[in-house]
Design a protein around this motif. Structure first.
Motif, mmCIF file in Angstrom:
data_model
loop_
_atom_site.group_PDB
_atom_site.id
_atom_site.type_symbol
_atom_site.label_atom_id
_atom_site.label_comp_id
_atom_site.label_asym_id
_atom_site.label_seq_id
_atom_site.Cartn_x
_atom_site.Cartn_y
_atom_site.Cartn_z
ATOM 1 N N ARG A 202 0.848 -1.202 0.000
ATOM 2 C CA ARG A 202 0.000 0.000 0.000
ATOM 3 C C ARG A 202 0.874 1.238 0.000
ATOM 4 N N GLY A 203 0.228 2.389 0.024
ATOM 5 C CA GLY A 203 0.951 3.646 -0.050
ATOM 6 C C GLY A 203 1.663 3.978 1.250
ATOM 7 N N GLU A 204 2.695 4.829 1.154
ATOM 8 C CA GLU A 204 3.493 5.120 2.344
ATOM 9 C C GLU A 204 2.744 5.975 3.361
ATOM 10 N N ASP A 205 1.565 6.470 2.983
ATOM 11 C CA ASP A 205 0.746 7.175 3.974
ATOM 12 C C ASP A 205 0.269 6.210 5.066
ATOM 13 N N HIS A 206 0.478 4.910 4.860
ATOM 14 C CA HIS A 206 0.045 3.929 5.865
ATOM 15 C C HIS A 206 1.169 3.450 6.776
ATOM 16 N N VAL A 207 2.378 4.021 6.637
ATOM 17 C CA VAL A 207 3.510 3.496 7.408
ATOM 18 C C VAL A 207 3.249 3.510 8.921
ATOM 19 N N SER A 208 2.721 4.637 9.428
ATOM 20 C CA SER A 208 2.525 4.662 10.886
ATOM 21 C C SER A 208 1.355 3.758 11.285
ATOM 22 N N ASN A 209 0.394 3.549 10.398
ATOM 23 C CA ASN A 209 -0.661 2.561 10.687
ATOM 24 C C ASN A 209 -0.046 1.180 10.854
ATOM 25 N N THR A 210 0.959 0.892 10.034
ATOM 26 C CA THR A 210 1.585 -0.429 10.097
ATOM 27 C C THR A 210 2.178 -0.678 11.474
ATOM 28 N N ALA A 211 2.809 0.353 12.042
ATOM 29 C CA ALA A 211 3.403 0.184 13.376
ATOM 30 C C ALA A 211 2.332 -0.291 14.355
ATOM 31 N N VAL A 212 1.192 0.365 14.323
ATOM 32 C CA VAL A 212 0.094 0.020 15.220
ATOM 33 C C VAL A 212 -0.468 -1.360 14.871
ATOM 34 N N GLN A 213 -0.615 -1.598 13.576
ATOM 35 C CA GLN A 213 -1.236 -2.861 13.153
ATOM 36 C C GLN A 213 -0.345 -4.070 13.475
ATOM 37 N N ILE A 214 0.965 -3.877 13.488
ATOM 38 C CA ILE A 214 1.854 -4.992 13.844
ATOM 39 C C ILE A 214 1.530 -5.474 15.264
ATOM 40 N N GLN A 215 1.264 -4.520 16.145
ATOM 41 C CA GLN A 215 0.895 -4.942 17.509
ATOM 42 C C GLN A 215 -0.473 -5.629 17.531
ATOM 43 N N MET A 216 -1.334 -5.254 16.607
ATOM 44 C CA MET A 216 -2.650 -5.919 16.542
ATOM 45 C C MET A 216 -2.497 -7.369 16.057
ATOM 46 N N PHE A 217 -1.654 -7.569 15.042
ATOM 47 C CA PHE A 217 -1.386 -8.945 14.586
ATOM 48 C C PHE A 217 -0.890 -9.774 15.766
ATOM 49 N N GLU A 218 0.060 -9.199 16.509
ATOM 50 C CA GLU A 218 0.631 -9.935 17.646
ATOM 51 C C GLU A 218 -0.432 -10.217 18.697
ATOM 52 N N ALA A 219 -1.228 -9.214 18.994
ATOM 53 C CA ALA A 219 -2.248 -9.375 20.042
ATOM 54 C C ALA A 219 -3.274 -10.446 19.648
ATOM 55 N N LEU A 220 -3.461 -10.636 18.345
ATOM 56 C CA LEU A 220 -4.411 -11.659 17.882
ATOM 57 C C LEU A 220 -3.706 -12.987 17.622
ATOM 58 N N GLY A 221 -2.437 -13.076 18.000
ATOM 59 C CA GLY A 221 -1.689 -14.334 17.897
ATOM 60 C C GLY A 221 -1.382 -14.736 16.470
ATOM 61 N N ALA A 222 -1.335 -13.747 15.560
ATOM 62 C CA ALA A 222 -1.095 -14.077 14.146
ATOM 63 C C ALA A 222 0.328 -13.721 13.732
ATOM 64 N N ALA A 223 0.781 -14.383 12.661
ATOM 65 C CA ALA A 223 2.096 -14.048 12.094
ATOM 66 C C ALA A 223 2.013 -12.665 11.442
ATOM 67 N N ILE A 224 3.134 -11.961 11.458
ATOM 68 C CA ILE A 224 3.161 -10.621 10.846
ATOM 69 C C ILE A 224 3.427 -10.790 9.350
ATOM 70 N N PRO A 225 2.587 -10.223 8.498
ATOM 71 C CA PRO A 225 2.852 -10.343 7.052
ATOM 72 C C PRO A 225 4.042 -9.472 6.638
ATOM 73 N N ASN A 226 4.466 -9.607 5.398
ATOM 74 C CA ASN A 226 5.451 -8.682 4.832
ATOM 75 C C ASN A 226 4.747 -7.375 4.520
ATOM 76 N N PHE A 227 5.491 -6.303 4.616
ATOM 77 C CA PHE A 227 4.923 -4.999 4.264
ATOM 78 C C PHE A 227 5.750 -4.324 3.186
ATOM 79 N N ALA A 228 5.069 -3.696 2.260
ATOM 80 C CA ALA A 228 5.732 -2.903 1.225
ATOM 81 C C ALA A 228 4.951 -1.608 1.087
ATOM 82 N N HIS A 229 5.587 -0.507 1.416
ATOM 83 C CA HIS A 229 4.920 0.797 1.328
ATOM 84 C C HIS A 229 5.506 1.594 0.175
#
Ligand code: GLU
Length: 446
Positions: A202-229
């Protein structure tokens, strides 16, 4: 690993050039690895999402040939979000907050006034059960925030390289509004987990969302996907251009741009690879790699698109365009005229030149006499083989003319124009009868 990507537009508007670039990169990333490209319609905003936009998104992707292997709609998936939300609630990772917009705005101003970052102070976490009950008894319904861990958040972005955020420096994001509706952040993660997305592109306007979402993946016990901004798209002048970036697919199509041209340009701008015309999107795959994509903004230039469109048309086979050509344009005709087209609509003009009637050119007396000779030569010619070569060879011998003096009056007489497709290709299409009549008309004899 199976590569699975998703293109996740919100159907609150039509697709524009910036969206298409994201869709294309998602499509290429999956296709180059034999993976899957999916469409996710981010329509949690029920008020602003429309069915008309959904239909337009599907149609645009189809026109571009970026056909998803599957489609999900967030509005169909509220039960899934509810279940994940319960898990997070039970784990204390989401918490109810009761501040009004005004209170939050004052808090932010106070923080900024003290020279502090405007981070939510987590006052709601300190409320007792009684205080919460009292607020709710007073009719205040909570909105919900995700509780971030105060840890470093790191990932290696496939385009931007190593990324680092501090959880403690981020505000706990609101994930659900007081009316129960969802904001973008959490449903996106729940879907990415459920859809087994391997690469979030996705676009780089989502970079800081990714930081937050990585913790959401972890909190839901899921593997972290690859990211490309991806870096932003800018206009030809290098400025962040609302206009160029927001040009809709509809408008581009109306200008006669071929989908392959739009894809060819969007696949390469902002990368280390050259822009080249392609006849199919698959030809873009060998040049695709996230490592080719730069961090500097990608320049989108409508002028470059128009030029690439012409170069694309010059290599499109008849099969690729025949449905859009006038019925009397066959393959031979197409191959004769395509080197001179800038858009497919120019075919009509080319057809008019061949079928006529064309206006008689204004010629000098010498050129008129020459056309009379040419008419006689054309009449005596064997038209079965290569009439243009035969005609010009005969006239060269009989009149001594050569070069421009030989070719230009013939082109003017035969087509009414001083430029156009190769005469060798055109003359058989014009045919014997029309050619002789046109030469006679130019000679002033008809
Ligand atoms: N609907 C979001 C957007 O259009 C999707 C972002 C994402 O790819 O996660 O920005």
């Amino acid at each position: 690993m199976t590569v699975i990507t998703r293109f996740a537009p919100s159907p609150t508007g039509k697709l524009h050039v910036g969206n298409i670039r994201t869709a294309l990169v998602c499509w290429m990333a999956a296709r180059v690895e034999g993976g899957k490209f999916l469409l996710r319609l981010d329509d949690t905003d029920r008020a602003r999402s429309t069915e008309e936009n959904v239909v337009a998104i599907r149609r645009d992707l189809e026109w571009l040939g970026l056909v998803p292997a599957g489609e999900v709609r967030q509005s169909d998936r509220f039960a899934l979000y509810e279940a994940a939300f319960e898990t997070l609630h039970a784990a204390g990772r989401v918490y109810p907050c009761y501040e009004s917009e005004e209170e939050l705005s004052i808090k932010r101003k106070v923080a900024l006034g003290r020279g502090l970052p405007p981070i939510y102070d987590r006052a709601a976490l300190t409320l007792s059960a009684e205080e919460r009950q009292r607020l709710e008894a007073d009719g205040v319904r909570p909105h919900w925030r995700f509780r971030l861990d105060a840890t470093p958040i790191e990932w290696t972005d496939l385009i931007r390289g190593p990324q680092h955020f501090e959880g403690a420096a981020l505000s706990d994001p609101v994930v659900r509004r007081a009316d129960g509706s969802w904001l973008y952040l959490l449903p996106s993660v729940i879907d990415d987990i459920d859809m087994k997305i391997s690469h979030v592109v996705r676009g780089e306007d989502h970079v800081s969302n990714t930081a937050v979402q990585i913790q959401m993946f972890e909190a839901l016990g899921a593997a972290i996907p690859n990211f490309a901004h991806m870096a932003l798209l800018v206009g030809a002048d290098g400025k962040l251009s609302k206009r160029e970036g927001s040009i809709g697919v509809e408008a581009i199509r109306a200008e006669g741009i071929e989908p392959q041209a739009l894809l060819g340009l969007l696949a390469r701008i902002g990368t280390s690879e050259p822009v080249v015309p392609v006849a199919t999107a698959d030809e873009l795959l060998p040049g695709f790699a996230f490592s080719h994509m730069g961090r500097a903004p990608a320049r989108f230039d409508s002028e470059e698109l128009a030029q690439l469109n012409a170069r694309t048309l010059h290599l499109l086979p008849y099969e690729a365009v025949k449905d859009r050509l006038p019925a009397n344009v066959d393959e031979t005709f197409w191959l004769a005229i395509r080197p001179n087209l800038t858009t497919i609509a120019d075919t009509d003009a080319a057809l008019a030149v061949i079928e006529g009637p064309i206006a008689a050119p204004t010629l000098s007396p010498e050129d008129r006499a020459f056309c009379a000779d040419a008419a006689a030569a054309a009449d005596a010619l064997d038209w079965a083989e290569t009439p243009w070569a035969a005609l010009t060879t005969a006239l060269k011998a009989s009149t001594g003319r050569k070069g421009k003096a030989l070719f230009l009056p013939l082109r003017l007489a035969l087509t009414g124009q001083d430029h156009g497709p190769e005469m060798a290709a055109l003359l058989p299409l014009i045919g014997r009868e029309r050619a002789i009549a046109r030469l006679r008309l130019a000679a002033g004899a008809a």
